[in-house]
Design a protein around this motif. Structure first.
Motif, PDB file in Angstrom:
ATOM      1  N   PHE A  89       0.818  63.721  20.080  1.00  0.00           N
ATOM      2  CA  PHE A  89       1.082  63.978  21.499  1.00  0.00           C
ATOM      3  C   PHE A  89      -0.148  63.573  22.303  1.00  0.00           C
ATOM      4  CE2 PHE A  89       4.161  66.709  19.472  1.00  0.00           C
ATOM      5  CZ  PHE A  89       5.252  66.681  20.320  1.00  0.00           C
ATOM      6  N   THR A  90       0.016  62.587  23.186  1.00  0.00           N
ATOM      7  CA  THR A  90      -1.054  62.165  24.080  1.00  0.00           C
ATOM      8  C   THR A  90      -0.514  62.142  25.510  1.00  0.00           C
ATOM      9  OG1 THR A  90      -0.497  59.832  23.688  1.00  0.00           O
ATOM     10  CG2 THR A  90      -2.242  60.792  22.323  1.00  0.00           C
ATOM     11  N   SER A  91      -1.389  61.818  26.454  1.00  0.00           N
ATOM     12  CA  SER A  91      -0.975  61.786  27.855  1.00  0.00           C
ATOM     13  C   SER A  91      -0.535  60.386  28.250  1.00  0.00           C
ATOM     14  CB  SER A  91      -2.132  62.244  28.753  1.00  0.00           C
ATOM     15  OG  SER A  91      -3.186  61.308  28.702  1.00  0.00           O
ATOM     16  N   ASP A  92       0.139  60.290  29.389  1.00  0.00           N
ATOM     17  CA  ASP A  92       0.524  58.989  29.940  1.00  0.00           C
ATOM     18  C   ASP A  92      -0.557  58.417  30.842  1.00  0.00           C
ATOM     19  OD1 ASP A  92       3.126  58.684  28.782  1.00  0.00           O
ATOM     20  OD2 ASP A  92       3.859  60.224  30.148  1.00  0.00           O
ATOM     21  N   ARG A  93      -1.501  59.265  31.253  1.00  0.00           N
ATOM     22  CA  ARG A  93      -2.580  58.834  32.137  1.00  0.00           C
ATOM     23  C   ARG A  93      -3.928  59.070  31.464  1.00  0.00           C
ATOM     24  NH1 ARG A  93      -2.307  62.295  37.091  1.00  0.00           N
ATOM     25  NH2 ARG A  93      -3.956  60.890  37.817  1.00  0.00           N
ATOM     26  N   GLY A  94      -4.931  58.327  31.896  1.00  0.00           N
ATOM     27  CA  GLY A  94      -6.268  58.458  31.348  1.00  0.00           C
ATOM     28  C   GLY A  94      -7.154  59.364  32.189  1.00  0.00           C
ATOM     29  N   LEU A  95      -8.463  59.101  32.121  1.00  0.00           N
ATOM     30  CA  LEU A  95      -9.476  59.873  32.856  1.00  0.00           C
ATOM     31  C   LEU A  95      -9.413  61.360  32.506  1.00  0.00           C
ATOM     32  CD1 LEU A  95      -9.162  58.221  36.404  1.00  0.00           C
ATOM     33  CD2 LEU A  95     -10.823  57.689  34.630  1.00  0.00           C
ATOM     34  N   CYS A  96      -9.242  61.647  31.217  1.00  0.00           N
ATOM     35  CA  CYS A  96      -9.184  63.059  30.795  1.00  0.00           C
ATOM     36  C   CYS A  96     -10.057  63.284  29.563  1.00  0.00           C
ATOM     37  CB  CYS A  96      -7.745  63.489  30.541  1.00  0.00           C
ATOM     38  SG  CYS A  96      -6.790  62.397  29.475  1.00  0.00           S
ATOM     39  N   GLY A  97     -11.237  62.681  29.556  1.00  0.00           N
ATOM     40  CA  GLY A  97     -12.206  62.935  28.493  1.00  0.00           C
ATOM     41  C   GLY A  97     -11.719  62.456  27.137  1.00  0.00           C
ATOM     42  N   GLY A  98     -12.017  63.254  26.108  1.00  0.00           N
ATOM     43  CA  GLY A  98     -11.674  62.874  24.739  1.00  0.00           C
ATOM     44  C   GLY A  98     -10.388  63.465  24.220  1.00  0.00           C
ATOM     45  N   VAL A  99      -9.511  63.919  25.118  1.00  0.00           N
ATOM     46  CA  VAL A  99      -8.255  64.541  24.697  1.00  0.00           C
ATOM     47  C   VAL A  99      -7.398  63.575  23.889  1.00  0.00           C
ATOM     48  CG1 VAL A  99      -6.057  65.438  25.562  1.00  0.00           C
ATOM     49  CG2 VAL A  99      -8.184  66.292  26.498  1.00  0.00           C
ATOM     50  N   ASN A 100      -7.233  62.366  24.389  1.00  0.00           N
ATOM     51  CA  ASN A 100      -6.383  61.378  23.709  1.00  0.00           C
ATOM     52  C   ASN A 100      -7.082  60.746  22.508  1.00  0.00           C
ATOM     53  OD1 ASN A 100      -4.255  61.703  25.583  1.00  0.00           O
ATOM     54  ND2 ASN A 100      -5.251  60.317  27.009  1.00  0.00           N
ATOM     55  N   SER A 101      -8.357  60.425  22.652  1.00  0.00           N
ATOM     56  CA  SER A 101      -9.083  59.765  21.560  1.00  0.00           C
ATOM     57  C   SER A 101      -9.180  60.669  20.336  1.00  0.00           C
ATOM     58  CB  SER A 101     -10.478  59.349  22.025  1.00  0.00           C
ATOM     59  OG  SER A 101     -11.220  60.468  22.487  1.00  0.00           O
ATOM     60  N   GLY A 102      -9.286  61.979  20.554  1.00  0.00           N
ATOM     61  CA  GLY A 102      -9.332  62.901  19.425  1.00  0.00           C
ATOM     62  C   GLY A 102      -8.035  62.901  18.633  1.00  0.00           C
ATOM     63  N   ILE A 103      -6.901  62.855  19.326  1.00  0.00           N
ATOM     64  CA  ILE A 103      -5.586  62.810  18.667  1.00  0.00           C
ATOM     65  C   ILE A 103      -5.430  61.500  17.884  1.00  0.00           C
ATOM     66  CG2 ILE A 103      -3.097  62.713  19.065  1.00  0.00           C
ATOM     67  CD1 ILE A 103      -4.156  65.465  19.473  1.00  0.00           C
ATOM     68  N   ILE A 104      -5.878  60.409  18.475  1.00  0.00           N
ATOM     69  CA  ILE A 104      -5.759  59.099  17.819  1.00  0.00           C
ATOM     70  C   ILE A 104      -6.626  59.055  16.564  1.00  0.00           C
ATOM     71  CG2 ILE A 104      -6.223  56.630  18.103  1.00  0.00           C
ATOM     72  CD1 ILE A 104      -5.567  57.199  21.169  1.00  0.00           C
ATOM     73  N   ARG A 105      -7.861  59.574  16.653  1.00  0.00           N
ATOM     74  CA  ARG A 105      -8.735  59.612  15.473  1.00  0.00           C
ATOM     75  C   ARG A 105      -8.140  60.472  14.364  1.00  0.00           C
ATOM     76  NH1 ARG A 105     -12.965  59.980  19.254  1.00  0.00           N
ATOM     77  NH2 ARG A 105     -12.977  62.248  19.014  1.00  0.00           N
ATOM     78  N   GLU A 106      -7.562  61.606  14.733  1.00  0.00           N
ATOM     79  CA  GLU A 106      -6.946  62.490  13.746  1.00  0.00           C
ATOM     80  C   GLU A 106      -5.772  61.800  13.059  1.00  0.00           C
ATOM     81  OE1 GLU A 106      -6.602  66.117  11.623  1.00  0.00           O
ATOM     82  OE2 GLU A 106      -8.173  65.361  12.966  1.00  0.00           O
ATOM     83  N   THR A 107      -4.968  61.088  13.839  1.00  0.00           N
ATOM     84  CA  THR A 107      -3.829  60.356  13.270  1.00  0.00           C
ATOM     85  C   THR A 107      -4.295  59.304  12.277  1.00  0.00           C
ATOM     86  OG1 THR A 107      -2.581  60.688  15.332  1.00  0.00           O
ATOM     87  CG2 THR A 107      -1.794  58.980  13.837  1.00  0.00           C
ATOM     88  N   ILE A 111      -3.536  59.119   8.055  1.00  0.00           N
ATOM     89  CA  ILE A 111      -2.874  57.984   7.399  1.00  0.00           C
ATOM     90  C   ILE A 111      -3.790  57.352   6.359  1.00  0.00           C
ATOM     91  CG2 ILE A 111      -1.915  55.681   7.764  1.00  0.00           C
ATOM     92  CD1 ILE A 111      -1.001  56.665  10.535  1.00  0.00           C
ATOM     93  N   GLY A 112      -5.039  57.068   6.737  1.00  0.00           N
ATOM     94  CA  GLY A 112      -5.984  56.470   5.799  1.00  0.00           C
ATOM     95  C   GLY A 112      -5.428  55.200   5.187  1.00  0.00           C
ATOM     96  N   ARG A 113      -5.428  55.159   3.849  1.00  0.00           N
ATOM     97  CA  ARG A 113      -4.934  53.982   3.123  1.00  0.00           C
ATOM     98  C   ARG A 113      -3.515  54.176   2.597  1.00  0.00           C
ATOM     99  NH1 ARG A 113      -9.129  50.495   1.958  1.00  0.00           N
ATOM    100  NH2 ARG A 113     -11.221  51.323   2.310  1.00  0.00           N
ATOM    101  N   ARG A 114      -2.938  55.359   2.801  1.00  0.00           N
ATOM    102  CA  ARG A 114      -1.602  55.634   2.253  1.00  0.00           C
ATOM    103  C   ARG A 114      -0.525  55.327   3.295  1.00  0.00           C
ATOM    104  NH1 ARG A 114      -0.847  60.914   1.343  1.00  0.00           N
ATOM    105  NH2 ARG A 114      -2.455  61.510   2.825  1.00  0.00           N
ATOM    106  N   ARG A 115      -0.430  54.090   3.689  1.00  0.00           N
ATOM    107  CA  ARG A 115       0.478  53.697   4.763  1.00  0.00           C
ATOM    108  C   ARG A 115       1.944  53.877   4.384  1.00  0.00           C
ATOM    109  NH1 ARG A 115      -2.568  50.008   8.365  1.00  0.00           N
ATOM    110  NH2 ARG A 115      -0.576  49.317   9.227  1.00  0.00           N
ATOM    111  N   ASP A 116       2.250  53.787   3.074  1.00  0.00           N
ATOM    112  CA  ASP A 116       3.648  53.867   2.653  1.00  0.00           C
ATOM    113  C   ASP A 116       4.212  55.274   2.730  1.00  0.00           C
ATOM    114  OD1 ASP A 116       1.810  54.513   0.607  1.00  0.00           O
ATOM    115  OD2 ASP A 116       3.419  54.376  -0.890  1.00  0.00           O
ATOM    116  N   LYS A 117       3.357  56.277   2.976  1.00  0.00           N
ATOM    117  CA  LYS A 117       3.801  57.675   3.012  1.00  0.00           C
ATOM    118  C   LYS A 117       4.053  58.182   4.431  1.00  0.00           C
ATOM    119  CE  LYS A 117       3.472  58.178  -1.430  1.00  0.00           C
ATOM    120  NZ  LYS A 117       4.694  58.332  -2.246  1.00  0.00           N
TER     121      LYS A 117
END
Length: 291
Positions: A89-107, A111-117
């Motif tokens: 879950f991320t936002s549709d707009r930016g300018l909100c600090g690390g809220v979106n980047s943290g979710i993307i890094r966690e995702t 996943i890592g190297r196990r893309r088939d799972k």
């Protein structure tokens, strides 16, 4: 005759440039200050919705099966080999600090190297744009430009699409990744595992808490839809509150930086202006002495 190059200082040009830059930074400061006030008002509204309905039904399964050993034994067990539908879950707009980047890094770390799972169902424009390049084969669907403020009807529609996507991709579970609101300056990334309909049926059919039910199979389907939709609603409310609080903090920091920059630019402007005045005075004195 040898011609010597005259050094052009260009005080007037520098003074004009600095003046224009000061004006632009002042304008940016006004915008960030206004955005901070808007974000603060939106955050209060999102917090009111979170307090009013954020806990509605999202702990239905955990509370239901907590004291029921027979039902728990029939619930699905997940492991590293279980195929998962990841829902960031991320936002549709930016300018909100690390809220979106943290979710993307966690995702990406999940996943890592196990893309088939894994398969990805992204909610929010920022997450979709960030994940479509590294995972074009995993990004199954995305939902962007979600109507705000978030309603339970919207969450229910998203929950229905998540269930269909999990079936289409042959997933064993759904995992929500969102920012849980803690306070104005803090949010925590949370991962929530959700069962599919068949797993919920297996546990509910064996539940000793259901002594009598007018239409037991139908009730099980309704309970599962409530379980899935309420968890999506809980995630969206928390994410919206975290987004607005982060945007308010980011705009406050931007306004502070604008103030500091204006102070430095004013100092440079006054220094250039004083140098120009000194140079003109020297020229006048030199001309008077020559006469």
């Amino acid at each position: 005759n040898m011609l010597s190059k005259v050094i052009s200082r260009g005080f007037a040009a520098n003074e004009k440039t600095l003046k224009a830059r000061i004006k632009s930074v002042v304008s940016i400061g006004k915008i960030t200050k206004a955005m901070k006030m808007v974000a603060a008002a939106k955050m209060r509204a999102e917090l009111a919705r979170l307090l009013a309905g954020g806990k509605f039904g999202h702990q239905l399964a955990s509370n239901w099966f907590k004291g029921d050993d027979i039902a728990r034994k029939n619930l699905p067990e997940f492991n590293a080999e279980s195929r998962t539908l990841i829902v960031p879950f991320t936002s549709d707009r930016g300018l909100c600090g690390g809220v979106n980047s943290g979710i993307i890094r966690e995702t990406k770390s999940i996943i890592g190297r196990r893309r088939d799972k894994f398969a990805i169902f992204s909610v929010g424009d920022k997450g979709t744009l960030a994940l479509i390049r590294p995972y074009p084969d995993l990004l199954y669907k995305s939902i962007t430009n979600v109507l705000t403020p978030v309603s339970f009807a919207t969450a229910s529609a998203i929950a229905y699409n998540l269930e269909q996507a999990a079936k289409d991709k042959g997933c064993d579970r759904i995992e929500l990744i969102y920012n849980e609101f803690k306070n104005v300056v803090t949010s925590k990334i949370v991962r929530k595992e959700l069962m599919l309909r068949q797993g919920f049926r297996n546990g509910h059919y064996k539940s000793v808490n259901e002594v009598e039910e007018p239409d037991f199979p139908l009730a099980t389907e309704i309970y599962y839809e409530l379980y899935l939709a309420s968890n999506v609603y809980h995630a969206m409310l928390n994410n919206a509150s975290s987004e607005q609080s982060a945007r308010m903090s980011a705009m406050e920091g931007a306004s502070k930086n604008c103030g500091e920059m204006i102070g430095k630019l004013n100092l440079d402007y006054n220094r250039v202006r004083q140098s120009k005045i000194t140079s003109e005075l020297c020229e006048i004195i030199s001309g008077a002495e020559a006469l």
